[in-house]
Design a protein around this motif. Structure first.
Motif, PDB file in Angstrom:
ATOM      1  N   VAL A   1       1.237 -39.476 -68.640  1.00 44.46           N
ATOM      2  CA  VAL A   1       1.181 -40.369 -67.571  1.00 44.46           C
ATOM      3  C   VAL A   1       1.115 -39.674 -66.207  1.00 44.46           C
ATOM      4  CG1 VAL A   1       2.384 -42.075 -66.057  1.00 44.46           C
ATOM      5  CG2 VAL A   1       2.263 -42.499 -68.520  1.00 44.46           C
TER       6      VAL A   1
ATOM      7  N   LYS B   1       0.832 -36.394 -65.654  1.00 43.60           N
ATOM      8  CA  LYS B   1      -0.159 -35.281 -65.666  1.00 43.60           C
ATOM      9  C   LYS B   1      -1.672 -35.802 -65.184  1.00 43.60           C
ATOM     10  CE  LYS B   1      -2.267 -31.730 -68.532  1.00 43.60           C
ATOM     11  NZ  LYS B   1      -2.467 -31.149 -69.837  1.00 43.60           N
ATOM     12  N   SER B   2      -1.878 -37.226 -65.936  1.00 38.23           N
ATOM     13  CA  SER B   2      -2.953 -37.820 -65.398  1.00 38.23           C
ATOM     14  C   SER B   2      -3.150 -38.407 -64.198  1.00 38.23           C
ATOM     15  CB  SER B   2      -3.218 -38.919 -66.584  1.00 38.23           C
ATOM     16  OG  SER B   2      -2.425 -40.023 -66.456  1.00 38.23           O
ATOM     17  N   SER B   3      -1.724 -38.873 -63.644  1.00 33.71           N
ATOM     18  CA  SER B   3      -1.821 -39.263 -62.273  1.00 33.71           C
ATOM     19  C   SER B   3      -2.189 -38.095 -61.347  1.00 33.71           C
ATOM     20  CB  SER B   3      -0.309 -39.697 -62.134  1.00 33.71           C
ATOM     21  OG  SER B   3       0.155 -40.696 -62.674  1.00 33.71           O
TER      22      SER B   3
ATOM     23  N   ARG C   1       3.050 -42.848 -56.523  1.00 35.60           N
ATOM     24  CA  ARG C   1       3.168 -43.223 -57.964  1.00 35.60           C
ATOM     25  C   ARG C   1       3.544 -42.049 -58.844  1.00 35.60           C
ATOM     26  NH1 ARG C   1      -1.961 -45.935 -56.850  1.00 35.60           N
ATOM     27  NH2 ARG C   1      -3.110 -43.939 -57.273  1.00 35.60           N
ATOM     28  N   CYS C   2       2.890 -40.960 -58.300  1.00 34.87           N
ATOM     29  CA  CYS C   2       3.506 -39.814 -59.245  1.00 34.87           C
ATOM     30  C   CYS C   2       4.961 -39.608 -59.142  1.00 34.87           C
ATOM     31  CB  CYS C   2       3.045 -38.410 -58.705  1.00 34.87           C
ATOM     32  SG  CYS C   2       1.360 -38.100 -59.132  1.00 34.87           S
TER      33      CYS C   2
ATOM     34  N   ASP D   1       6.287 -42.082 -61.660  1.00 39.56           N
ATOM     35  CA  ASP D   1       6.370 -41.704 -62.977  1.00 39.56           C
ATOM     36  C   ASP D   1       7.475 -40.651 -63.247  1.00 39.56           C
ATOM     37  OD1 ASP D   1       4.044 -43.253 -63.093  1.00 39.56           O
ATOM     38  OD2 ASP D   1       2.421 -41.605 -62.696  1.00 39.56           O
TER      39      ASP D   1
ATOM     40  N   ARG E   1      10.520 -42.237 -63.951  1.00 41.51           N
ATOM     41  CA  ARG E   1      10.617 -42.705 -65.189  1.00 41.51           C
ATOM     42  C   ARG E   1      10.930 -41.684 -66.329  1.00 41.51           C
ATOM     43  NH1 ARG E   1       6.118 -45.882 -68.099  1.00 41.51           N
ATOM     44  NH2 ARG E   1       7.292 -45.003 -69.653  1.00 41.51           N
TER      45      ARG E   1
END
Lengths: 566, 248
Positions: free
Chosen positions: A271, A273-275, A295-296, A299, A302
């Motif tokens: 998640v 990495k893709s962000s 968002r990162c 993430d 989390r």
């Protein structure tokens, strides 16, 4: 026989022990046989001596002289040439002696006239340099018994000796025979015992060989039937089987955990990495970068949460207790802390938290300060008296909650509405009731957990209940005290858990409804951690659920029973 | 091109969908669990399915098996966090076309997705050429006889879809299904406008040539119709349409 016996092995020790016992018995046999043979041979020898002495006595005859004396007639005496003898009459006159007995010193102390044992006296003596056994007997001889006056009675004393060397020879021969027999037995039975022991210990060796084949990768352990049926090996076999099964299970659990953890971590990393890569795919506006970075950050929070939960679980599951005094935490205080911690979250989700504390069943403590608030409470809990008091934990930021509440069907009396901003509460309860309560502190329930563990347990359970609660519903927490046990019941009115999912709720990474819990950001470890913590404290945790739409009893109830410390 | 993404991790799905839309300009549908994914895949309008393995309700492997049991030939790219070649072999044998292990590189995912779509349509090279028309799927650029044609993203996507199926009549419905995800309101006249613009731009680059995009009235569109197949230089092999598309 192609077997090898290691020094210090059981077989070796047994063989040595058996051979030592055999050797001891052989020595005993030799000693006993020696004494027995000596006894037997000398008895026979003595009888022979008696007989020969009697022969000598028979050779004492009338001397045919006027004084009616006796004489020894040696002409008809046929005795072994090495034997010696001498005969005296009652006057101490030597009647005769064997030609090979020259040394008169041997006769000293056996002079005639001395009283003698009826069976004769035996003595050892050396004659002509050889050992002799000498018998001294007394006999009587009557000269001319047919004459007037019954003849003349002569008392004669006979010394008769015979060399003992051949007796000793016979004894030695017998003893030698026994000793040789024992030695032979020893030599024959030694290897025989070794072989028998080797065969007898076969089940043990088989068991050991099987046990040595067990490894982390191959858990198969099927003990041979003879090991299972041997009384000495059966407990060992059973213990091995039990231990291996447990080990295998815990290894499998560990592997499953590692695999699950890897999956979760990889997903979380994917998640993140893709962000970042998504953000980097093309040139973006500062606002877009801002939002992407946020968002990162979320993430990685989390991910952080997940790692923290995994570590908490690993810590909770490690059975080793730290050195030092037994941990103890006040359950009531931990509940208060957890409530304080989660108030905001509850308010954000628009879920009401209701707390009932009871020192013992039937006597609830007033926690809400204002009695007008706390009087008529509680539905749904059997055994809770209607007059008991309860409180809700109002959100700090309860504008949201209050707004939501106005439209709802209110199961509570209006006076119970929590929160400073609720219209009907009218500021009756201005601050969090718990803060009032802290000064009184009516309850202290020590449980054998570290305070941080206790707090983690409560926040996990409450968070779980809150996450599964729809808006406008209530999460109830009820603490009661039984003798030696604190009973904590947390009930939500969410969707409940499907019966088929119920057995797995305490599994790691299990998500009853994955889409929902993923959305709420659960790590899937909360209940697993709770269970591990409760188990560590020696308590029990139970979860019951009533799924189904719009039933009054709908929801999930978690019951935790903890032993009270001290 | 339209991609079905079956992934239960919301954030990952969001990122993937955004990347696939932003990058190669795919239409992306997202299913949160296996059963929904299976339902959506049943529409048979996808050019690629990206499938996570650990899914609620129906796991990825079972979904894949159902798909292949229906003789669905859509390329499938698996996302897995599992270790070990055993599960990968199992996946490929069950009909997966490719896999990526988490955490994967987004660029690699996009490249693999493009390659799978290309392969699924019978093309080997990312640059597709047909009668002097050259579509570079990496740069998303179009040249006609060497002259760069500037297309809007939607026009490009229409052309990219059509050039994968030369001389085949593609219905408006099919174009809609493959270019827009299910959040889009299907208005076939939107397609008409875009196709008309596309044709104008292509013809403007080479005014004296025959129109390259033909409109078959009531049936759909066709690229480079009427030309003998041998004239296509390195374009894809002409394959008959796999299924009969509903006519307009």
């Amino acid at each position: 026989m192609n077997f090898r016996i290691q020094p210090r092995s059981i077989a070796f020790r047994l063989i040595v022990a058996v051979l030592a016992v055999e050797l001891l018995s052989a020595i005993l046999v030799v000693v006993l046989s020696f004494s027995y043979e000596r006894h037997i041979h000398f008895r026979a020898f003595d009888i022979v001596l008696h007989g020969r002495a009697d022969s000598v006595l028979g050779a004492v005859q009338d001397a045919n002289d006027p004084a009616d004396n006796v004489m020894l007639d040696q002409a008809d005496l046929h005795l072994p040439p090495e034997d010696v003898y001498a005969v005296w009459d009652e006057h101490g006159r030597l009647l005769g002696r064997s030609s090979n007995w020259q040394d008169t010193n041997d006769w000293q102390g056996v002079a005639p006239g001395l009283p003698a044992h009826p069976w004769g006296d035996f003595s050892q003596s050396k004659v002509n340099g050889r050992r002799y056994r000498i018998l001294r007997v007394q006999g009587s001889r009557t000269v001319d018994p047919g004459e007037h006056g019954g003849g003349k009675l002569h008392q004669v004393t006979i010394l008769y000796g015979s060399p003992t060397s051949h007796v000793w020879h016979a004894i030695r021969g017998a003893v030698e025979f026994y000793a040789a027999g024992s030695l032979f037995l020893l030599l024959v039975t030694g290897p025989l015992i070794a072989w028998l022991l080797h065969r007898g210990l076969l089940p043990l060796r088989q068991l050991a060989a099987l046990a040595s084949q067990v490894s982390v990768d191959a858990w198969q352990f099927s003990p041979p039937e003879n090991a299972r049926s041997t009384p000495e090996l059966a407990p060992l076999t059973q213990a091995l089987e039990t231990v291996l099964k447990r080990l295998e299970r815990s290894f499998q659990q560990q592997r499953a955990f590692v695999s699950d953890a890897a999956h979760e971590l990889k997903t979380a990393v994917a998640v993140q990495k893709s962000s970042l890569q998504l953000l980097n795919m093309k040139r973006r506006s500062p606002q877009e970068y801002q939002a992407g970075l946020e968002r990162c950050l979320a993430d990685s929070l989390r991910l952080e949460e997940l790692v923290a939960a995994m570590l908490a679980l690993a810590r909770a599951e490690s059975s080793t207790h730290a050195e030092g005094p037994a941990p103890s935490a006040d359950l009531a205080e931990c509940i208060q802390q957890a409530i304080t911690q989660l108030e905001t979250f509850a308010a954000l989700r628009n879920v009401h938290l209701l707390v009932h504390l009871a020192e013992e069943p039937g006597s609830f403590h007033a926690i809400a300060k204002d009695s007008s608030i706390g009087t008529p409470v509680l539905r749904g809990h059997g055994g809770v008296p209607s007059g008991s008091r309860a409180t809700e934990s109002p959100g700090d930021d309860s504008a949201l909650a209050a707004e939501g509440m106005q439209g709802m069907e209110n199961p509570f009396p209006q006076g119970l509405k929590p929160g400073p901003s609720h219209p009907s509460a009218g500021g009756a309860a201005e601050a969090a009731p718990f803060q009032h309560n802290e000064s009184e502190h009516p309850l202290e329930i020590p449980v054998p957990m570290a305070p941080e563990d206790c707090a983690l347990l409560l926040s996990n359970l409450l968070l779980n209940a809150l996450q599964h609660s729809p808006p406008e519903s209530t999460v109830e927490l009820c603490l009661s005290v039984e003798p030696q046990t604190a009973v904590l019941v947390i009930q939500d009115h969410g969707d409940g858990i499907a019966p088929e999912a119920l057995p797995h709720v305490f599994d790691r990474f299990y998500r009853g409804d994955p889409s929902r819990t993923r959305n709420t950001g659960g790590t899937g470890l909360g209940l697993a951690i709770a269970k591990a913590l409760v188990n560590k404290a020696g308590g029990s945790i139970h979860l019951a659920s009533q799924p189904g739409p719009n039933l009054p009893s709908q929801g999930t109830t978690v019951t935790v029973r903890l032993p009270i410390a001290g | 091109m339209r991609v079905l993404l079956v992934e239960d991790e919301v954030r990952l799905a969001e990122n993937l969908a955004a990347a696939l839309r932003d990058g190669p300009g795919f239409a992306v549908d997202w299913a949160e669990d296996g059963l929904t994914g299976d339902d959506l895949a049943g529409n048979a309008c996808y050019d690629l399915i990206i499938l996570d393995l650990m899914l609620p309700k129906l796991d990825g492997l079972s979904l894949l098996r159902r798909l292949r049991a229906r003789r669905d030939k859509t390329p499938v790219l698996i996302l897995t966090a599992k270790d070990g070649s055993g599960s990968i072999i199992q996946l490929l044998n069950a009909g997966a076309d490719d896999y990526l292990a988490k955490p994967f590189d987004l660029g690699e995912l996009i490249a693999r997705a493009k390659a799978l779509i290309r392969r699924g349509k019978g093309a080997a090279h990312p640059t597709l050429s047909l009668l002097g028309l050259e579509v570079n799927t990496l740069e998303q650029s179009v040249r006609r006889q060497g002259v760069l044609v500037d297309l809007s993203p939607t026009e490009y996507r229409i052309l990219e879809y059509l050039i994968h199926r030369p001389r085949v009549i593609v219905s408006k419905q099919e174009l809609l299904e493959h270019l827009y995800d299910y959040n889009w309101e299907h208005h076939s006249n939107v397609i008409e406008v875009h196709v008309s613009n596309l044709r104008k731009k292509l013809d403007a680059a080479l005014p004296e040539a025959d129109p390259i995009v033909e409109t078959m009235r009531g049936r759909g569109y066709r690229l480079a119709a009427g030309l003998p197949p041998g004239l296509s230089s390195s374009g894809p092999d002409p394959t008959p349409p796999p299924t009969a598309e509903p006519g307009l």
